[in-house]
Write a protein that holds these residues in place. Structure first.
Motif, PDB file in Angstrom:
ATOM      1  N   HIS A 230      -1.193  -3.688 -39.497  1.00  0.00           N
ATOM      2  CA  HIS A 230      -0.964  -4.254 -40.820  1.00  0.00           C
ATOM      3  C   HIS A 230      -0.033  -5.465 -40.834  1.00  0.00           C
ATOM      4  CE1 HIS A 230      -2.827  -0.440 -41.922  1.00  0.00           C
ATOM      5  NE2 HIS A 230      -3.136  -1.041 -43.060  1.00  0.00           N
ATOM      6  N   LEU A 231       0.563  -5.806 -39.710  1.00  0.00           N
ATOM      7  CA  LEU A 231       1.425  -6.997 -39.669  1.00  0.00           C
ATOM      8  C   LEU A 231       0.699  -8.261 -40.132  1.00  0.00           C
ATOM      9  CD1 LEU A 231       3.674  -6.471 -36.525  1.00  0.00           C
ATOM     10  CD2 LEU A 231       4.441  -6.790 -38.875  1.00  0.00           C
ATOM     11  N   PRO A 232      -0.553  -8.494 -39.718  1.00  0.00           N
ATOM     12  CA  PRO A 232      -1.245  -9.697 -40.217  1.00  0.00           C
ATOM     13  C   PRO A 232      -1.414  -9.672 -41.748  1.00  0.00           C
ATOM     14  CG  PRO A 232      -2.345  -8.875 -38.255  1.00  0.00           C
ATOM     15  CD  PRO A 232      -1.344  -7.827 -38.662  1.00  0.00           C
ATOM     16  N   GLU A 233      -1.785  -8.525 -42.290  1.00  0.00           N
ATOM     17  CA  GLU A 233      -1.966  -8.395 -43.741  1.00  0.00           C
ATOM     18  C   GLU A 233      -0.645  -8.614 -44.485  1.00  0.00           C
ATOM     19  OE1 GLU A 233      -2.800  -4.712 -46.794  1.00  0.00           O
ATOM     20  OE2 GLU A 233      -3.738  -4.630 -44.813  1.00  0.00           O
ATOM     21  N   ILE A 234       0.440  -8.021 -43.972  1.00  0.00           N
ATOM     22  CA  ILE A 234       1.759  -8.195 -44.581  1.00  0.00           C
ATOM     23  C   ILE A 234       2.160  -9.665 -44.532  1.00  0.00           C
ATOM     24  CG2 ILE A 234       4.221  -7.656 -44.294  1.00  0.00           C
ATOM     25  CD1 ILE A 234       3.215  -4.858 -43.191  1.00  0.00           C
ATOM     26  N   THR A 235       1.898 -10.307 -43.406  1.00  0.00           N
ATOM     27  CA  THR A 235       2.238 -11.729 -43.241  1.00  0.00           C
ATOM     28  C   THR A 235       1.449 -12.591 -44.222  1.00  0.00           C
ATOM     29  OG1 THR A 235       2.731 -11.333 -40.906  1.00  0.00           O
ATOM     30  CG2 THR A 235       2.346 -13.623 -41.577  1.00  0.00           C
ATOM     31  N   ARG A 236       0.141 -12.342 -44.330  1.00  0.00           N
ATOM     32  CA  ARG A 236      -0.693 -13.109 -45.266  1.00  0.00           C
ATOM     33  C   ARG A 236      -0.215 -12.921 -46.702  1.00  0.00           C
ATOM     34  NH1 ARG A 236      -4.729 -11.128 -42.014  1.00  0.00           N
ATOM     35  NH2 ARG A 236      -5.257  -9.525 -43.539  1.00  0.00           N
ATOM     36  N   ALA A 237       0.090 -11.678 -47.064  1.00  0.00           N
ATOM     37  CA  ALA A 237       0.553 -11.402 -48.427  1.00  0.00           C
ATOM     38  C   ALA A 237       1.874 -12.122 -48.691  1.00  0.00           C
ATOM     39  CB  ALA A 237       0.715  -9.895 -48.637  1.00  0.00           C
ATOM     40  N   PHE A 238       2.776 -12.094 -47.717  1.00  0.00           N
ATOM     41  CA  PHE A 238       4.048 -12.794 -47.868  1.00  0.00           C
ATOM     42  C   PHE A 238       3.817 -14.295 -48.035  1.00  0.00           C
ATOM     43  CE2 PHE A 238       7.282 -15.471 -45.959  1.00  0.00           C
ATOM     44  CZ  PHE A 238       8.381 -15.151 -46.746  1.00  0.00           C
ATOM     45  N   LEU A 239       3.012 -14.876 -47.162  1.00  0.00           N
ATOM     46  CA  LEU A 239       2.765 -16.322 -47.223  1.00  0.00           C
ATOM     47  C   LEU A 239       2.108 -16.719 -48.538  1.00  0.00           C
ATOM     48  CD1 LEU A 239       1.605 -16.927 -43.536  1.00  0.00           C
ATOM     49  CD2 LEU A 239       3.773 -17.646 -44.589  1.00  0.00           C
TER      50      LEU A 239
ATOM     51  N   ARG B 133       2.297 -15.059 -51.470  1.00  0.00           N
ATOM     52  CA  ARG B 133       3.289 -14.915 -52.547  1.00  0.00           C
ATOM     53  C   ARG B 133       4.323 -16.043 -52.465  1.00  0.00           C
ATOM     54  NH1 ARG B 133       2.975 -10.419 -55.474  1.00  0.00           N
ATOM     55  NH2 ARG B 133       5.066 -10.750 -56.310  1.00  0.00           N
ATOM     56  N   SER B 134       4.718 -16.380 -51.251  1.00  0.00           N
ATOM     57  CA  SER B 134       5.738 -17.420 -51.038  1.00  0.00           C
ATOM     58  C   SER B 134       5.267 -18.791 -51.522  1.00  0.00           C
ATOM     59  CB  SER B 134       6.086 -17.474 -49.538  1.00  0.00           C
ATOM     60  OG  SER B 134       7.099 -18.414 -49.308  1.00  0.00           O
ATOM     61  N   ALA B 135       3.951 -19.036 -51.408  1.00  0.00           N
ATOM     62  CA  ALA B 135       3.391 -20.324 -51.801  1.00  0.00           C
ATOM     63  C   ALA B 135       3.005 -20.386 -53.283  1.00  0.00           C
ATOM     64  CB  ALA B 135       2.176 -20.640 -50.937  1.00  0.00           C
ATOM     65  N   THR B 136       3.119 -19.258 -53.973  1.00  0.00           N
ATOM     66  CA  THR B 136       2.725 -19.209 -55.376  1.00  0.00           C
ATOM     67  C   THR B 136       3.956 -19.334 -56.271  1.00  0.00           C
ATOM     68  OG1 THR B 136       0.872 -17.753 -54.796  1.00  0.00           O
ATOM     69  CG2 THR B 136       1.515 -17.833 -57.120  1.00  0.00           C
ATOM     70  N   PRO B 137       3.993 -20.381 -57.097  1.00  0.00           N
ATOM     71  CA  PRO B 137       5.144 -20.570 -57.997  1.00  0.00           C
ATOM     72  C   PRO B 137       5.336 -19.332 -58.902  1.00  0.00           C
ATOM     73  CG  PRO B 137       3.757 -22.512 -58.000  1.00  0.00           C
ATOM     74  CD  PRO B 137       3.000 -21.444 -57.251  1.00  0.00           C
ATOM     75  N   GLY B 138       6.580 -18.922 -59.017  1.00  0.00           N
ATOM     76  CA  GLY B 138       6.927 -17.811 -59.897  1.00  0.00           C
ATOM     77  C   GLY B 138       6.762 -16.435 -59.302  1.00  0.00           C
ATOM     78  N   GLU B 139       6.245 -16.349 -58.079  1.00  0.00           N
ATOM     79  CA  GLU B 139       6.092 -15.047 -57.422  1.00  0.00           C
ATOM     80  C   GLU B 139       7.176 -14.871 -56.386  1.00  0.00           C
ATOM     81  OE1 GLU B 139       2.448 -13.528 -56.004  1.00  0.00           O
ATOM     82  OE2 GLU B 139       1.332 -14.125 -57.777  1.00  0.00           O
ATOM     83  N   GLU B 140       7.760 -13.680 -56.373  1.00  0.00           N
ATOM     84  CA  GLU B 140       8.750 -13.370 -55.341  1.00  0.00           C
ATOM     85  C   GLU B 140       8.027 -12.801 -54.118  1.00  0.00           C
ATOM     86  OE1 GLU B 140      12.929 -11.001 -54.829  1.00  0.00           O
ATOM     87  OE2 GLU B 140      11.289  -9.959 -55.806  1.00  0.00           O
ATOM     88  N   ALA B 141       8.329 -13.320 -52.969  1.00  0.00           N
ATOM     89  CA  ALA B 141       7.677 -12.886 -51.732  1.00  0.00           C
ATOM     90  C   ALA B 141       8.598 -12.010 -50.888  1.00  0.00           C
ATOM     91  CB  ALA B 141       7.260 -14.099 -50.906  1.00  0.00           C
ATOM     92  N   LYS B 142       9.892 -12.182 -51.037  1.00  0.00           N
ATOM     93  CA  LYS B 142      10.889 -11.578 -50.171  1.00  0.00           C
ATOM     94  C   LYS B 142      10.685 -10.086 -49.947  1.00  0.00           C
ATOM     95  CE  LYS B 142      15.840 -10.816 -49.897  1.00  0.00           C
ATOM     96  NZ  LYS B 142      17.144 -11.324 -50.210  1.00  0.00           N
TER      97      LYS B 142
END
Length: 169
Positions: A148-157, A159-168
Motif C-alpha cells: 500500500h505504500l504506492p497508494e498512500i504516496t499517490r493519495a498524499f501527492l 492531496r498535497s497538490a490540491t488547494p485547500g486539502e490537507e495531505a499531512k
C-alpha cells in the motif's frame, strides 16, 4: 557463560519492550490520521494484534521464570514518544510514518525469526509456537504496508497538490 535459555529470556524481554514501543507508535499514528481511512483501519487492527502479542510474550517470559523489564519497556515507550513528536512536525507525516512502520515491521520480523530459533535451540516449543504466531502477524503487516505504500504516496501527492486539502495526515 550464558545458557541459551538466559539469552532467550533476555530477547523475549527485548521483544516485549519492542511491542510496547510499537503499540505507542501505532496509537499515536492512528490518532493523527484523518484522510487515509484504509491505513488507519489497518493500523487499528494491528494495535489489537500488538496487544495480543504482548500478552503472549508475557506468558512466555513468566513460563521461563522471568518478568518483563520495566527499564526496557520504558525506554521503548520513550523512543516511541520521540518518534511521534518528530512525525508531527513533518509536512509529509503520513508517508514517512508508513515508511517507518514498514521498517519497524521488518525489525520485528528479524526479532521473531531469532526468537523462534533460540526457542527451538532451547527446547521450548511453546515459546517457538507463540513467536511463529506473532511472526505471521508481523509479516502480514509488513506485506500490507509494502503493497500500500504506492497508494498512500499517490493519495498524499494528490492531496498535497490540491488547494485547500490537507495531505499531512
Amino acid at each position: 557463560m550464558t545458557q541459551p535459555t538466559e539469552n532467550l529470556l533476555d530477547w523475549l524481554r527485548d521483544a516485549h519492550a519492542m511491542e510496547q514501543q510499537a503499540e505507542k507508535m501505532l496509537k499515536a499514528q492512528a490518532e493523527r490520521l484523518e484522510h487515509y481511512p484504509k491505513l488507519r483501519e489497518r493500523i487499528v487492527q494491528h494495535i489489537t494484534e500488538t496487544e495480543g502479542q504482548q500478552r503472549l510474550l508475557v506468558e512466555c517470559i513468566e513460563r521461563l521464570g522471568g518478568s518483563t523489564s520495566t527499564l526496557k519497556d520504558l525506554a521503548g515507550k520513550l523512543m516511541a514518544f520521540g518518534q511521534a513528536v518528530g512525525g508531527m512536525t513533518m509536512s509529509d507525516e503520513v508517508v514517512k510514518g508508513a515508511m517507518s512502520g514498514y521498517v519497524f515491521e521488518n525489525l520485528e520480523i528479524a526479532s521473531y525469526t531469532v526468537l523462534i530459533e533460540a526457542a527451538n535451540f532451547s527446547g521450548d516449543e511453546l515459546t517457538a509456537e507463540a513467536c511463529r504466531s506473532i511472526l505471521k502477524e508481523e509479516i502480514a503487516m509488513a506485506d500490507w504496508l509494502r503493497e500500500h505504500l504506492p497508494e498512500i504516496t499517490r493519495a498524499f501527492l494528490s492531496r498535497s497538490a490540491t488547494p485547500g486539502e490537507e495531505a499531512k495526515r
